[in-house]
Scaffold this motif. Structure first.
Motif, PDB file in Angstrom:
ATOM      1  N   ALA A 220       0.997   6.053   6.417  1.00 53.28           N
ATOM      2  CA  ALA A 220       0.429   6.876   5.497  1.00 53.28           C
ATOM      3  C   ALA A 220       1.165   6.762   4.359  1.00 53.28           C
ATOM      4  CB  ALA A 220       0.754   8.325   6.127  1.00 53.28           C
ATOM      5  N   ASN A 221       2.246   6.531   4.264  1.00 56.44           N
ATOM      6  CA  ASN A 221       3.123   6.307   2.944  1.00 56.44           C
ATOM      7  C   ASN A 221       2.504   4.953   2.171  1.00 56.44           C
ATOM      8  OD1 ASN A 221       4.920   8.389   3.396  1.00 56.44           O
ATOM      9  ND2 ASN A 221       6.524   7.066   4.352  1.00 56.44           N
ATOM     10  N   ARG A 222       2.225   4.047   2.826  1.00 55.45           N
ATOM     11  CA  ARG A 222       1.477   2.845   2.335  1.00 55.45           C
ATOM     12  C   ARG A 222       0.303   3.056   1.595  1.00 55.45           C
ATOM     13  NH1 ARG A 222       0.867  -3.265   4.657  1.00 55.45           N
ATOM     14  NH2 ARG A 222      -0.248  -4.349   2.901  1.00 55.45           N
ATOM     15  N   MET A 223      -0.455   4.054   2.208  1.00 51.55           N
ATOM     16  CA  MET A 223      -1.928   4.339   1.789  1.00 51.55           C
ATOM     17  C   MET A 223      -1.701   5.236   0.597  1.00 51.55           C
ATOM     18  SD  MET A 223      -3.845   4.831   5.208  1.00 51.55           S
ATOM     19  CE  MET A 223      -5.542   5.699   4.481  1.00 51.55           C
ATOM     20  N   ALA A 224      -0.755   6.122   0.641  1.00 46.22           N
ATOM     21  CA  ALA A 224      -0.485   6.868  -0.516  1.00 46.22           C
ATOM     22  C   ALA A 224      -0.113   6.166  -1.753  1.00 46.22           C
ATOM     23  CB  ALA A 224       0.550   8.065  -0.352  1.00 46.22           C
ATOM     24  N   ILE A 225       0.789   5.243  -1.300  1.00 43.47           N
ATOM     25  CA  ILE A 225       1.372   4.325  -2.643  1.00 43.47           C
ATOM     26  C   ILE A 225       0.172   3.428  -3.365  1.00 43.47           C
ATOM     27  CG2 ILE A 225       3.005   2.360  -3.061  1.00 43.47           C
ATOM     28  CD1 ILE A 225       4.943   3.284  -1.065  1.00 43.47           C
ATOM     29  N   GLU A 226      -0.725   3.331  -2.256  1.00 44.48           N
ATOM     30  CA  GLU A 226      -1.811   2.306  -2.784  1.00 44.48           C
ATOM     31  C   GLU A 226      -2.763   3.075  -3.640  1.00 44.48           C
ATOM     32  OE1 GLU A 226      -3.667   0.558   0.552  1.00 44.48           O
ATOM     33  OE2 GLU A 226      -2.278  -1.347   0.888  1.00 44.48           O
ATOM     34  N   ARG A 227      -3.020   4.263  -3.263  1.00 46.99           N
ATOM     35  CA  ARG A 227      -3.698   5.292  -3.801  1.00 46.99           C
ATOM     36  C   ARG A 227      -3.163   5.606  -5.421  1.00 46.99           C
ATOM     37  NH1 ARG A 227      -8.889   6.050  -4.613  1.00 46.99           N
ATOM     38  NH2 ARG A 227      -9.236   8.027  -5.777  1.00 46.99           N
ATOM     39  N   PHE A 228      -1.776   5.695  -5.343  1.00 47.95           N
ATOM     40  CA  PHE A 228      -0.941   6.112  -6.737  1.00 47.95           C
ATOM     41  C   PHE A 228      -1.099   4.846  -7.504  1.00 47.95           C
ATOM     42  CE2 PHE A 228       2.777   5.347  -9.314  1.00 47.95           C
ATOM     43  CZ  PHE A 228       2.780   6.698 -10.033  1.00 47.95           C
ATOM     44  N   VAL A 229      -0.878   3.565  -6.920  1.00 51.27           N
ATOM     45  CA  VAL A 229      -1.236   2.428  -7.859  1.00 51.27           C
ATOM     46  C   VAL A 229      -2.592   2.197  -8.571  1.00 51.27           C
ATOM     47  CG1 VAL A 229      -0.854  -0.206  -7.948  1.00 51.27           C
ATOM     48  CG2 VAL A 229       0.834   1.144  -6.749  1.00 51.27           C
ATOM     49  N   TYR A 230      -3.575   2.502  -7.424  1.00 50.52           N
ATOM     50  CA  TYR A 230      -5.049   2.292  -7.761  1.00 50.52           C
ATOM     51  C   TYR A 230      -5.323   3.125  -8.912  1.00 50.52           C
ATOM     52  CZ  TYR A 230     -10.136   3.148  -7.822  1.00 50.52           C
ATOM     53  OH  TYR A 230     -11.339   3.585  -8.242  1.00 50.52           O
ATOM     54  N   THR A 231      -4.784   4.448  -8.947  1.00 52.43           N
ATOM     55  CA  THR A 231      -5.086   5.355 -10.065  1.00 52.43           C
ATOM     56  C   THR A 231      -4.398   5.052 -11.323  1.00 52.43           C
ATOM     57  OG1 THR A 231      -5.348   7.236  -8.354  1.00 52.43           O
ATOM     58  CG2 THR A 231      -4.757   7.939 -10.709  1.00 52.43           C
ATOM     59  N   LEU A 232      -3.215   4.548 -11.242  1.00 54.56           N
ATOM     60  CA  LEU A 232      -2.439   4.104 -12.454  1.00 54.56           C
ATOM     61  C   LEU A 232      -3.043   2.985 -12.872  1.00 54.56           C
ATOM     62  CD1 LEU A 232      -0.008   5.114 -13.964  1.00 54.56           C
ATOM     63  CD2 LEU A 232       1.376   3.288 -12.691  1.00 54.56           C
ATOM     64  N   SER A 233      -3.469   1.908 -12.371  1.00 54.22           N
ATOM     65  CA  SER A 233      -4.331   0.623 -12.891  1.00 54.22           C
ATOM     66  C   SER A 233      -5.331   1.181 -13.435  1.00 54.22           C
ATOM     67  CB  SER A 233      -4.327  -0.008 -11.713  1.00 54.22           C
ATOM     68  OG  SER A 233      -5.257   0.309 -10.625  1.00 54.22           O
ATOM     69  N   SER A 234      -6.109   2.069 -12.881  1.00 56.83           N
ATOM     70  CA  SER A 234      -7.472   2.536 -13.421  1.00 56.83           C
ATOM     71  C   SER A 234      -7.320   3.329 -14.918  1.00 56.83           C
ATOM     72  CB  SER A 234      -8.105   3.486 -12.476  1.00 56.83           C
ATOM     73  OG  SER A 234      -8.503   2.801 -11.530  1.00 56.83           O
TER      74      SER A 234
END
Length: 264
Positions: A220-234
């Motif tokens: 769950a932590n990895r998925m949350a980090i990936e989602r955060f990075v995706y939002t930031l890069s977008s």
């Protein structure tokens, strides 16, 4: 002529920014429709890729147009006219309305996320398609155009020096034209550099996403980090159109008078 490409790119990015802002503002008070409504997830992915690709390819077309304007080839200069520019914008819009259509079938809501839901092959296709058309082709094309424009402007300066019998007025005019050409080139290189910097995080995330497609059991932590990075890069991608005004004014003291005629 290339200003029409910039206008089209600005309009498409306004559409994307408006759509994204409205969705995120709604999700502050209500459940996020992107991850709760399957149809909205499909529309979100389709619209986001369609208008973002329109923006990138219109920006690339603007670089090609500027290369044509600076060319010593009469046929290329003839191509850079309002009629052809309008046709180019229309073609880009039509192409990027059609090409992302498969996303409507491939994407959906799964495990609380909006993503490709039809296996590894579909996800791999989507990521590679996005990286090639949204990053590699525009960056390579704009870089090649900047090199060719620099060469054209150098040839232009050499032709100016052939005639040594010039009046003071002609010398002043050539000095102004040389200064305008130099600043136009600086603006072009700055534009490509900023585009590269702001889109690279998004590109890196897509590469990472492609390489980890076969990892199913993510924490769950990895998925949350990936989602955060995706939002930031977008979000960094959305910074480019808003930075254009500051980019041009900071790199050229002649910006108010040079933009309409910088490579004529």
């Amino acid at each position: 002529m290339f200003l029409l490409d910039f206008l089209g790119a600005s309009v498409t990015m306004l559409i994307q920014a408006g759509f994204a802002s409205a969705t995120y503002m709604y999700s502050v008070y209500y459940p996020n429709p992107i991850v709760t409504i399957g149809v909205y997830c499909k529309i979100w992915f389709y619209t986001n890729q369609s208008v973002s690709m329109m923006f990138r390819w219109m920006l690339t077309a603007a670089c090609l147009d500027r290369y044509a304007l600076s060319s010593t080839n009469a046929r290329l200069r003839h191509y850079a006219n309002i009629k052809n520019t309008r046709l180019t914008v229309i073609i880009i819009v039509i192409v990027w309305i059609i090409l992302p259509i498969p996303l409507l079938a491939l994407n959906g809501v799964r495990a609380g996320t909006c993503n490709v839901i039809y296996g590894y092959a579909a996800s791999l296709y989507n990521n590679i398609f996005t990286m090639i058309n949204g990053y590699a082709i525009p960056i390579i094309t704009m870089t090649i155009c900047s090199i060719l424009i620099q060469k054209n402007l150098a040839n232009k300066r050499e032709r100016r020096h052939i005639n040594i019998h010039q009046t003071q007025g002609e010398n002043n005019k050539q000095h102004l034209e040389r200064r305008r050409d130099q600043q136009a080139l600086v603006m072009l290189f700055a534009q490509i550099f900023v585009y590269f910097i702001l889109t690279t995080p998004w590109m890196i995330y897509n590469i990472y996403s492609t390489l980890t497609l076969d990892i199913i059991n993510k924490s769950a932590n990895r998925m949350a980090i990936e989602r955060f990075v995706y939002t930031l890069s977008s979000l960094t991608v959305l910074l480019f159109p808003t930075s254009s005004f500051y980019l041009y004014t900071l790199t050229s003291s002649m910006y108010p008078i040079s933009m309409p005629i910088q490579l004529s």
